[in-house]
Design a protein around this motif. Structure first.
Motif, mmCIF file in Angstrom:
data_model
loop_
_atom_site.group_PDB
_atom_site.id
_atom_site.type_symbol
_atom_site.label_atom_id
_atom_site.label_comp_id
_atom_site.label_asym_id
_atom_site.label_seq_id
_atom_site.Cartn_x
_atom_site.Cartn_y
_atom_site.Cartn_z
ATOM 1 N N VAL A 1 -31.851 18.126 -29.561
ATOM 2 C CA VAL A 1 -31.345 16.756 -29.660
ATOM 3 C C VAL A 1 -31.520 15.995 -28.341
ATOM 4 O O VAL A 1 -32.149 14.928 -28.324
ATOM 5 C CB VAL A 1 -29.877 16.736 -30.135
ATOM 6 C CG1 VAL A 1 -29.280 15.333 -29.973
ATOM 7 C CG2 VAL A 1 -29.793 17.164 -31.599
ATOM 8 N N PRO A 2 -30.987 16.499 -27.214
ATOM 9 C CA PRO A 2 -31.158 15.709 -25.979
ATOM 10 C C PRO A 2 -32.605 15.586 -25.519
ATOM 11 O O PRO A 2 -33.002 14.542 -24.997
ATOM 12 C CB PRO A 2 -30.323 16.470 -24.944
ATOM 13 C CG PRO A 2 -30.164 17.838 -25.495
ATOM 14 C CD PRO A 2 -30.163 17.688 -26.979
ATOM 15 N N MET A 3 -33.410 16.622 -25.733
ATOM 16 C CA MET A 3 -34.808 16.550 -25.306
ATOM 17 C C MET A 3 -35.580 15.533 -26.149
ATOM 18 O O MET A 3 -36.370 14.742 -25.624
ATOM 19 C CB MET A 3 -35.458 17.929 -25.403
ATOM 20 C CG MET A 3 -36.820 17.999 -24.757
ATOM 21 S SD MET A 3 -37.493 19.663 -24.800
ATOM 22 C CE MET A 3 -39.079 19.362 -23.990
ATOM 23 N N GLY A 4 -35.359 15.559 -27.458
ATOM 24 C CA GLY A 4 -36.029 14.603 -28.334
ATOM 25 C C GLY A 4 -35.592 13.170 -28.057
ATOM 26 O O GLY A 4 -36.422 12.253 -28.018
ATOM 27 N N LEU A 5 -34.300 12.964 -27.840
ATOM 28 C CA LEU A 5 -33.797 11.622 -27.570
ATOM 29 C C LEU A 5 -34.284 11.113 -26.219
ATOM 30 O O LEU A 5 -34.594 9.932 -26.065
ATOM 31 C CB LEU A 5 -32.266 11.606 -27.607
ATOM 32 C CG LEU A 5 -31.595 11.962 -28.942
ATOM 33 C CD1 LEU A 5 -30.093 11.754 -28.846
ATOM 34 C CD2 LEU A 5 -32.155 11.154 -30.084
#
Length: 472
Positions: free
Chosen positions: A415-419
């Motif tokens: 989630v944080p890497m994609g965002l």
């Protein structure tokens, strides 16, 4: 294999990939070539090709090519097929003019709002909503420059404020139709912890918990930052207005506009409806992204035939669906190339070494370090290259294994890497969307980045902290 050879091979391959990303060269071919080279290094060092149940062709020189074929087959039968279907549906919506109707219908209310700064958060959120229909940040920026920019300027908004909104219009809206979400959900579903996970469950059960609050916060920050900059900084006002191409108004009945505005988002509406039915306890009903898209496609063909009063004319437009599937093939090829690269890293033993190193984090209370490092790496690559998703696609096959070794949930990384990649694209002066906006407004990319940086960086920090709280 000799550890020195392993680490040198891995370091060199990663350095080449980073260089290629920064230079904006075709990363797919690079990943294929480096993956093949690493497999050869592994075989020379006495290791086999790290694919489960891999059977050699009997000719070692051909085995890396056989590995590519195997990876293509696996990807095309899973996430790749979904991406192809979505590419076809998006192309068909453009062909029949449904995307244009959606943009027209959703942007029309903006023309009646005269308060300049109230428009800032509203149009930011509207632009992100429109990215559900037009997922390409560059294409969406071009459309908004043609449709919304003149309206915003007429309302009294400064060029740089309007440009900043357009440049940040496609960020982190939670959608099961996003190729990055499709890819990570398909990868996570391979592991027992997430067995049977669908992209709808991933997006609405995990992604949305972080992305929706982050979007709302960024909308508020946009309001205050643009207002501050208009008062104390450069507004982008010049003697002559930028030459923005105007688009024709959408003509037709209210029924036509309603139906055609609905068609581009129909797959999402169906998926959301089924998701809430499942939450209500009816687990017997399931609907995959590809089935929802095909059902929506069939519905759209019927609607188009009724509108044109000709089945023949309507069917002639459907060829665009299959052409669109072909247009999505580069994304599938990127997924395959990333997987081939990871096979190469696994073959030389690097992944197992990293997993062993990650076990030192397990239970130490320092589980946030791995997501922090990967988000930091994403930030550097995106800012230098302008590419928001290339690194994420390359990391997708590694995320579950590294997360398991570190003793944390893979969601806390994905989630944080994609965002991060999608947020920071609007902060890179070399990204396509920033260059399109700056070129259209006759200002420098740095002027646009100054306006986009604060809302996006605040969003980056907030979403990372929120992801850590929710998923670790």
């Amino acid at each position: 294999m000799n550890p020195i050879v392993m680490f040198l091979s891995a370091a060199l391959s990663i350095a080449v990939i980073i260089y290629m990303l920064i230079k904006k060269m075709d990363i797919k071919v690079t990943l294929f070539i480096i993956g093949i080279a690493l497999m050869f290094v592994a075989m020379i060092g006495g290791n086999g090709i790290a694919i489960k149940d891999f059977e050699s062709s009997g000719i070692p020189l051909l085995d890396p090519l056989l590995a590519i074929v195997s990876t293509f087959k696996t990807t095309l039968s899973g996430a790749g097929f979904i991406i192809l279907i979505l590419g076809g549906y998006t192309a068909y919506m453009s062909e029949i003019g449904a995307n244009d109707v959606t943009v027209s219908v959703l942007t029309k209310p903006v023309k009646h709002i005269k308060s300049v700064y109230i428009l800032v958060p509203m149009v930011f959120l509207l632009g992100n909503l429109l990215s559900l229909v037009i997922p390409s940040a560059s294409n969406l920026a071009i459309i908004l420059l043609a449709t919304l920019y003149p309206v915003l300027r007429k309302a009294g908004m400064s060029p740089l404020t309007a440009g900043a909104i357009v440049a940040t219009s496609a960020t982190i809206i939670p959608t099961p139709l996003g190729s990055d979400n499709v890819a990570i959900a398909a990868e996570l579903a391979k592991y027992p912890e997430f067995s049977g996970l669908t992209v709808t469950e991933y997006v609405f059960g995990y992604h949305a918990l972080v992305s929706i609050p982050t979007l709302l916060l960024m909308a508020a920050v946009h309001y205050f930052w643009q207002k501050h900059e208009d008062k104390t900084g450069d507004t982008g006002l010049v003697d002559g207005e930028a030459d923005i191409k105007k688009v024709d108004a959408i003509d037709g009945s209210a029924l036509y506009k309603f139906v055609y505005a609905l068609l581009p988002v129909l797959p999402i509406i169906l998926l959301i409806a089924v998701y809430f039915v499942q939450l209500g306890g009816n687990s017997g009903i399931t609907l995959s992204v590809e089935v929802a898209s095909l059902l929506s496609f069939a519905t759209a063909v019927i609607c188009d035939a009724i509108r044109r009063h000709s089945v023949k004319d309507a069917f002639s437009k459907t060829e665009k669906f299959f052409a669109g599937m072909g247009g999505a093939m580069p994304i599938v090829a990127l997924l395959v190339a990333a997987s081939v690269f990871v096979v190469g890293l696994k073959s030389i033993g690097l992944i197992s070494s990293l997993q062993s190193a990650m076990t030192g984090i397990n239970g130490s209370g320092m589980g946030f370090l791995l997501p922090l490092v990967l988000v930091g790496l994403t930030a550097v690559i995106v800012l230098l290259s302008g590419s928001g998703t290339a690194l994420f696609f390359a990391m997708v096959p590694l995320i579950p294994a590294l997360a398991a070794a570190a003793g944390i949930s893979a969601i806390a990384i994905s989630v944080p890497m994609g965002l991060a990649g999608n947020l920071l694209r609007a902060v890179s002066p070399v990204s396509a969307v920033v260059m399109i906006v700056s070129g259209s407004l006759n200002v420098s990319p740095i002027q646009i980045v100054k306006r986009t940086s604060v809302p996006m960086l605040v969003g980056l920090a907030f979403m990372f902290v929120l992801s850590t709280i929710v998923f670790l």
